[in-house]
Motif scaffolding. Structure first.
Motif, PDB file in Angstrom:
ATOM      1  N   LEU A 191     -47.178   7.773 -17.036  1.00  0.00           N
ATOM      2  CA  LEU A 191     -47.228   7.571 -18.251  1.00  0.00           C
ATOM      3  C   LEU A 191     -48.704   7.738 -17.672  1.00  0.00           C
ATOM      4  O   LEU A 191     -49.255   6.783 -16.512  1.00  0.00           O
ATOM      5  N   LYS A 192     -49.662   8.680 -18.289  1.00  0.00           N
ATOM      6  CA  LYS A 192     -51.025   8.163 -18.334  1.00  0.00           C
ATOM      7  C   LYS A 192     -51.709   8.611 -19.222  1.00  0.00           C
ATOM      8  O   LYS A 192     -51.782   9.287 -20.093  1.00  0.00           O
ATOM      9  N   PHE A 216     -44.695   8.231 -20.975  1.00  0.00           N
ATOM     10  CA  PHE A 216     -44.368   8.008 -22.410  1.00  0.00           C
ATOM     11  C   PHE A 216     -44.378   6.732 -22.228  1.00  0.00           C
ATOM     12  O   PHE A 216     -43.950   6.142 -21.237  1.00  0.00           O
ATOM     13  N   MET A 217     -44.619   5.954 -23.304  1.00  0.00           N
ATOM     14  CA  MET A 217     -45.088   3.697 -23.308  1.00  0.00           C
ATOM     15  C   MET A 217     -44.320   3.769 -24.266  1.00  0.00           C
ATOM     16  O   MET A 217     -44.157   4.040 -25.792  1.00  0.00           O
ATOM     17  N   LYS A 218     -43.546   2.864 -24.474  1.00  0.00           N
ATOM     18  CA  LYS A 218     -42.606   2.455 -25.532  1.00  0.00           C
ATOM     19  C   LYS A 218     -42.940   0.404 -25.307  1.00  0.00           C
ATOM     20  O   LYS A 218     -42.695  -0.308 -23.976  1.00  0.00           O
ATOM     21  N   THR A 219     -42.635  -0.536 -26.528  1.00  0.00           N
ATOM     22  CA  THR A 219     -42.772  -2.265 -26.505  1.00  0.00           C
ATOM     23  C   THR A 219     -41.693  -2.670 -25.915  1.00  0.00           C
ATOM     24  O   THR A 219     -40.612  -1.460 -25.812  1.00  0.00           O
ATOM     25  N   ASN A 278     -46.199  -0.314 -11.201  1.00  0.00           N
ATOM     26  CA  ASN A 278     -46.354  -0.098  -9.811  1.00  0.00           C
ATOM     27  C   ASN A 278     -46.057   2.002  -9.791  1.00  0.00           C
ATOM     28  O   ASN A 278     -45.295   1.597  -9.050  1.00  0.00           O
ATOM     29  N   ILE A 279     -46.446   1.968 -10.777  1.00  0.00           N
ATOM     30  CA  ILE A 279     -46.496   3.915 -10.816  1.00  0.00           C
ATOM     31  C   ILE A 279     -47.149   4.187 -10.913  1.00  0.00           C
ATOM     32  O   ILE A 279     -47.793   4.746 -11.456  1.00  0.00           O
ATOM     33  N   PRO A 280     -48.190   4.237  -9.849  1.00  0.00           N
ATOM     34  CA  PRO A 280     -50.010   4.218 -10.170  1.00  0.00           C
ATOM     35  C   PRO A 280     -50.727   5.851 -10.142  1.00  0.00           C
ATOM     36  O   PRO A 280     -49.566   6.620  -9.673  1.00  0.00           O
ATOM     37  N   VAL A 281     -51.157   5.946 -11.212  1.00  0.00           N
ATOM     38  CA  VAL A 281     -51.637   7.601 -10.915  1.00  0.00           C
ATOM     39  C   VAL A 281     -52.599   7.894 -10.830  1.00  0.00           C
ATOM     40  O   VAL A 281     -53.941   6.717 -11.184  1.00  0.00           O
TER      41      VAL A 281
END
Ligand code: GDP
Ligand code: MG
Length: 602
Positions: A191-192, A216-219, A278-281
């Motif tokens: 995700l970015k 993608f991101m979700k609630t 914890n998944i930095p971009v």
């Protein structure tokens, strides 16, 4: 929707050329809102409805069926006024193309030119559209020539429509789909998400507008803000359809909104990047800070309302990043702020939004620009911290003896006018210390004039004068053009020899006498007579250049009481004492606070 069937675009135009009306039609034709009496539905703020102008860029997602395929079109409505260029350039960061709208009657105007270059420099696809072809005086062919001459756009690429009557709207949508490239985003990557707008909602807290670049991101997801490292839980995610519709998720290429458990209004910074915990971009480059051009004091009408005003200002500046804020103090008005704005309309709108959206009643002082000076003397440089200082508050200008150079902010302005007004407009520009750089015909009857002005000269009444000189036909736009050396003086005002700090101003030497006279006269007319003569003076370097006298007046409030009624007499004296609390004393001269406000306001 696969990324290939998503288009992110924006409508840009000079004010009143029909952006919001076209947005209404696009919302209708795609079934986003029912057909009927829709009037600028995206202008949601009360100040926008009242003034009929768009202040905040707005977004809406549309679904449109084209050649048997459904497309997701993300529309971003933008403000057209010069003061809101910052909003326009911000929205453009989330777009791949624009509809450049031009009024078929008015033709290309100053802000059309400015907006074209914003889109052009951002390398966006530009769809030229001539609007209002239903008007009796419409001249679509003349306007097409202007567009071709100025922007080197092929005439066969120009669409001709009437947003009001709904003519040519399908062609606009077809052009959006055919000509604007789809977003180049990858849904499989982490995700970015990019924050391109955020604001404070009274009921829901901080709401962020996001463009999803990758993933993608979700609630329920936990996402981290790249700039401060804080992690939030997504409470609600959705699209603007055209109001907030929760969708539960957002994919790369989409534009939508998100609410998180964000308490502090300073956390969702416009220009920030979000990623999964914890998944930095790598963060996307943020936005350039806007440069404020106009400064003014803002004070609560009652000092006890300062905390309320502070919280209102903090919330509003979350939504409007272009405002600069600093705490300020005034002997007459107490604690307040010195705020920096992009222009006068921006300042007015900010003030109105404070009142309408946050119930804050404030006093705004006369605006000024930021001057720069160079100083000499080791001790002085140490005292001011540098040999070059920026002066936002005229009272804080160093003494002339230590100044070696004054500089003032300049702007590059564009005026577009019918040629018949050219002589009087040229004169007006010269009267405002303008230097004409270039003049050129954009068609048989209209001229584009480029002028360099000191910003201070166009701050107050230039635009009104231009409009009245040209019967409303001339248009005007400007942009920051750095600083130039200038001949400036500090103008002080005194009442019976005592200085009135709040009125101190800085102006060009050629303007000093006229300005001093005007302010002295204003003081004479607003300060009530007192029991002695008051001498009002305007001075430059201790030298008096303007003077007015306020005659003495013996104010015997008890005279009306015919001696007898002692209780009435007491009451009157009490009223007078109450009134005194609202006074500012300068020497022995009493100035009622409201008179002070009248003088300080524009
Ligand atoms: P914006 O400032 O660019 O958002 O412009 P608006 O959409 O608010 O429109 C400004 C004015 O022009 C409004 O009074 C509209 O009703 C009017 N208008 C917009 N499109 C058309 C059109 O196609 N024909 C005519 N005659 N008037 C239009
Ligand atoms: Mg509008």
């Amino acid at each position: 929707f696969p990324v290939e069937r998503i288009r992110n675009f924006s409508i840009i135009a000079h004010v009143d050329h029909g952006k919001s009306t076209l947005a209404d039609r696009l919302l209708e034709i795609t079934g986003t809102i029912p057909k009927g009496d829709n009037n600028q539905v995206l202008d949601r703020l009360p100040v926008e409805r009242e003034r009929g102008i768009t202040v905040k860029a707005q977004t809406a997602s549309l679904i449109y069926k084209y050649k048997d395929q459904e497309y997701l079109l993300n529309l971003i409505d933008t403000p057209g006024h010069v003061d809101f260029h910052y909003e326009v350039s911000r929205s453009l960061a989330a777009c791949h193309g624009v509809i450049l709208l031009v009024d078929a009657n008015q033709g290309v105007q100053a802000q059309t030119v400015a907006n074209f270059y914003l889109a052009f420099e951002a390398e966006l696809t530009i769809i030229p559209v001539i609007n209002k072809i239903d008007l009796k005086n419409a001249q679509p062919d003349v306007v097409a020539d202007q567009i071709h001459n100025l922007f080197d756009i092929d005439k066969k690429d120009i669409l001709k429509i009437s947003a009001k009557q709904g003519i040519g709207i399908e062609e606009v949508l077809a052009a959006v789909i055919e000509r604007i490239p789809c977003p180049k985003h990858d849904r499989k990557k982490p995700l970015k998400a990019f924050v391109f707008d955020s604001w404070y909602d009274r009921y829901k807290g901080v709401v962020a507008h996001l463009a999803i670049y990758d993933g993608f991101m979700k609630t329920g997801d936990r996402i981290t803000c790249a700039s401060n490292g804080k992690t939030y839980e997504l409470i609600e995610v959705g699209v603007m359809y055209p109001t907030q519709v929760p969708s539960g998720f957002l994919y790369a290429g989409q534009v939508g909104y998100a609410m998180m458990n964000m308490r502090n209004t300073n956390e969702a910074k416009i220009g920030d990047t979000f990623y999964h915990e914890n998944i930095p971009v790598e963060a996307l480059p943020g936005f350039k800070d806007a440069t404020p051009m106009v400064f003014a004091g803002m004070f609560p009408s009652e000092q006890s309302e300062f905390p309320q005003m502070r919280s209102a200002i903090e919330k509003l500046t979350l939504n409007d990043r272009s405002v600069q804020i600093k705490i300020d103090n005034s002997p007459a008005l107490g604690q307040g702020y010195r705020l920096g704005f992009l222009g006068l309309l921006h300042m007015d709108v900010f003030n109105q939004r404070l009142q309408q959206e946050f119930d804050a009643s404030v006093i705004v002082t006369a605006p000024n620009v930021a001057f720069k000076v160079k100083i000499i003397g080791e001790k002085n440089i140490k005292h001011y911290g540098s040999n070059e200082i920026t002066v936002l508050n005229p009272c804080l200008m160093p003494i002339p003896e230590i100044i070696t150079e004054y500089r003032e902010p300049m702007v590059d302005a564009t005026v577009i006018t019918p040629a018949s007004y050219m002589a009087s407009i040229t004169q007006l520009c010269l009267d405002h210390r303008g230097r004409i750089k270039d003049q050129s015909y954009i068609d048989d009857t209209r001229v584009l004039i480029q002028v360099k002005f000191p910003l201070a000269e166009i701050l107050v009444d230039f635009f009104d004068e231009l409009k009245s000189l040209s019967s409303g036909y001339a248009s005007f736009d400007y942009q920051d053009a750095g600083y130039e050396i200038s001949d400036l003086v500090k103008l002080d005002f005194t009442l019976n020899g005592r200085e009135v700090e709040e009125l101190t101003m800085i102006c060009h030497v050629s303007r000093a006498r006229e300005t001093a006279r005007r302010v002295c006269e204003k003081l004479k007319n607003t300060i009530p007579r007192q029991q002695f003569v008051i001498t009002v003076q305007g001075k430059v370097n201790q030298k008096v250049i303007a003077r007015e006298d306020i005659k003495a007046y013996r104010k015997d409030v008890t005279a009306k009481c015919y001696g007898g009624d002692i209780t009435r007499k007491m009451k009157l004296l009490k009223n007078q004492a109450e009134g005194k609390k609202k006074l500012r004393l300068i020497g022995n001269v009493e100035i009622p606070k409201d008179a002070f406000i009248k003088i300080l306001k524009r």
